[in-house]
Every structure is written in C-alpha cells, then in structure tokens.
Design a protein around this motif. Sequence first.
Motif, PDB file in Angstrom:
ATOM      1  N   SER A   1       1.121  -1.546  -0.112  1.00 55.15           N
ATOM      2  CA  SER A   1      -0.379   0.332  -0.141  1.00 55.15           C
ATOM      3  C   SER A   1       1.276   1.480   0.035  1.00 55.15           C
ATOM      4  O   SER A   1       0.668   1.772  -0.492  1.00 55.15           O
ATOM      5  CB  SER A   1      -0.892  -0.560   1.232  1.00 55.15           C
TER       6      SER A   1
ATOM      7  N   ALA B   1      -6.822  -0.374  -3.621  1.00 59.53           N
ATOM      8  CA  ALA B   1      -7.352   0.490  -3.164  1.00 59.53           C
ATOM      9  C   ALA B   1      -6.107   1.870  -3.020  1.00 59.53           C
ATOM     10  O   ALA B   1      -6.150   3.125  -2.643  1.00 59.53           O
ATOM     11  CB  ALA B   1      -7.483   0.270  -1.695  1.00 59.53           C
TER      12      ALA B   1
ATOM     13  N   PHE C   1      -6.215   5.488  -3.267  1.00 59.55           N
ATOM     14  CA  PHE C   1      -6.459   6.686  -2.245  1.00 59.55           C
ATOM     15  C   PHE C   1      -5.509   7.421  -2.698  1.00 59.55           C
ATOM     16  O   PHE C   1      -5.473   8.724  -1.906  1.00 59.55           O
ATOM     17  CB  PHE C   1      -6.095   5.415  -1.206  1.00 59.55           C
TER      18      PHE C   1
ATOM     19  N   TRP D   1      -7.806  11.405  -9.589  1.00 53.59           N
ATOM     20  CA  TRP D   1      -8.542  10.616  -8.833  1.00 53.59           C
ATOM     21  C   TRP D   1      -8.633   9.050 -10.350  1.00 53.59           C
ATOM     22  O   TRP D   1      -8.196   7.954 -10.079  1.00 53.59           O
ATOM     23  CB  TRP D   1      -9.913  11.008  -9.360  1.00 53.59           C
TER      24      TRP D   1
END
Length: 406
Positions: A24, A154, A158, A251
Amino acid sequence: MTPLLLRRHKPFLAFWLARVCTASAFQIMTVAIGWHIYQLTGDVFDLGLVGLVEFLPRVLFMLHTGHVADRYDRRRVAALCQIAQASVALILVVASALNGVTRELIFAMAFLLGSARAFEMPSTQALLPNIVPAALFPRAVAASASAMQAATIAAPAFGGLLFALGELWVYAPTALLYVVACALSLSLPARAEPLKQNRASWQSLLAGIHFIRSRRDVFGAISLDMFAVLLGGATALLPVFAKDILLTGPWGLGLLRSAPAVGALLMSFWLARFPIERKVGPVMLASVALFGVTTIAFGLSTSFWFSLAVLVVLGAADMVSMVIRGAFVQLETPDEMRGRVSAVNGLFIGASNQLGEFESGATAAWLGTVPAVVLGGIGTLVVSGLWIKLFPTLAKRDHMHQPPAD
C-alpha cells in the motif's frame, strides 16, 4: 491445511498483513512521485527516468542483497528496509511542507526507495518458505501475492485522491504504513535452523546466478517474465493516458493503477483456492501472450472505462505467470540459498518493472505514447512465441514439482 486454516495461521497472517502495508505504501508513493514529477516537468521521459533510478540499486547491490538475506536475520533485514522507506516518505513530507520538492529531490528519493526495496525483496521472499509447510507453499504464494494486489487496488486510488488534496496528505500515510509493516516483520518467528554465518566471497555472492543457470526451466520462466513485461509494461505512461488521452485527473490515474490489481487479486483468490497443478508451462506462456494482447488493446483505447476493463484482464494474466514462477523457483531452491536466488529473481523483476518504465518513457518520447504501448504489446507476443522454441521443456512442463531437465 485448508485455505481457511492458512488464514488462521498466525505467522502467515502477520506476514500477509506486512505485505499489505508495504505494498500500500509503495503504491501510494509511486502514484504520488509519478504525478508529482510530471506536474513539475511535463516530460514523459522523466517518468521513465524515475523507473530507471529505482531500478539501478537492484543492479548495483544485487550480489550483496541476496547474501545479506542468507547471512543475517531476514526479519530484521526486512524491518530495517521498511524503516528506511518510511524515512524517504518523511523527507518528502518535510520537503512538501517547505515547498521544496524538486526534480532532483524526487530522483534522489527514488534511488533511496529503490535501494531499500532491493534489500527488502529477497529477505521477504525467502521468509515465506520458513513460515508455511512445503505442501502448502503454492497456495501461500498465491495468497501472499493477493496481499500486494489487495493493497494495489485501493492504495493508488486513495493516493490519487490524497494528492488532489495536497502533497502533505499523500506522503505522510506511507510512513505510518511502513512503520506498521516493520513491527509485523519483527513479530515473525525465527528460522528453525540457525543461519550459516559464512564469510562473504565472490563464489558465495555469485551462487544464486550459478544456481539459476543450472536450472533451465527456472531461468526460462524468470527471463520470460523480464522480457515480456519489459516490452509490454506501460504503467510508467499511465499519467500521460490519464491526463492527455483519457482526459481525467489524479483520481483517474489512481483508478487506472488500481485496475490491474483488481484482476490480479481476483485471480490470486482463485489460485489460492484452486492452485495450478498440471500443464504449468503452457498455462504460463498463454498468460504472457494474453498480457501482450491486453497491452495492445489498452494502447489503442480512448475510452476510460474500456481501458479499466482491459487492465483488469491484464492484471489477471500477469498474476498467473507470477504465481507459477514464484512457486517453483522457491520450491527448487535450498533454504540456505533462497536469499541469493531471490536477489537474482528480484533483479529480473526489477528489470521488467522499473527498467520497463524507462523503456516505455524513452520509446514514448521518440515515437509517441500510443505507438510505444502498442509496439510493446506486440513485442510481448513475439517473446512468448520465441520462448516456446528456446525453452521447450518449460513450454511442456506439466507439474510444479517435477525435477529439472538435465
């Protein structure tokens, strides 16, 4: 042990969570650094240079990273590397607060990040066989791979959203994630057999290379992945597609980076439940060919949603090849050599990813973004066909555990 019991295995769970945290953090950093430098310079070649700078430490330190993983406590090596990556994130936090992020600083941080990952990867890969029984190792490889893919789904989206709020918001969470990963790594059990503290020598440092060369199927699988992704990888150009071709923003870039992980995660769940036990060679080669086809489709797409769908399929195909390669490379390697072999494997992986990003950036600067991606996909198809001729035993390999051909 069933997949359910594997999830209840505490050491494996800690290992899995550590992978989630590091994956992540790295994905957030990758999105932020890529968008940041493209925002600063507007030069697609700089996107490729970032990948090259991250890759260089794998070459410079390759012989040492594997030896460190085999000579010292792998848990502590991984933990130190995670703290080093947290420090990189903190430096970028401070620089962003002072409005001092420059092109040169990003390159310097990319080199430090690549150096830490160069030492972390062989130590982390060599840890897994000591945590789970050999019979469950293929399932564990797939489940472990799902950690990275779950995070990759994710984290980039994010990270893109956080970057839209400002640089400070995107770099700070990565430092925390690396610290959590460090604590989880240190909680893993020590090896049942003590490490052999042999003195470093050229013979021991080169042992991983000699071992891979002596196993033709292993060499074929690793080199197949390197050349296929080296030619077909287009992740470095995603900021260009997001901004200039698909007409979206940070995004959208985050979603594009997440899309391959969606397919990879779904495939890793399937492989953890139903591991590939027959025709592993043909399946791997077919998955590489599919990777090339989807790369071409992505390069030609002008639809954001179609591009997302194609990247999902691309990620699923890549996961099949990665799990097959990762499982039998580790299973055929003695534990005392796993660090050095993993370091060589890491060099090939780095070449296919970071060096592939440089190749994509350079080709896009010369030919244009779309032609670069399409030609890369065609190159991947050519490689998959060529490897059938160069490595016939790999192309016909049936079982994961069959002895290598003489």
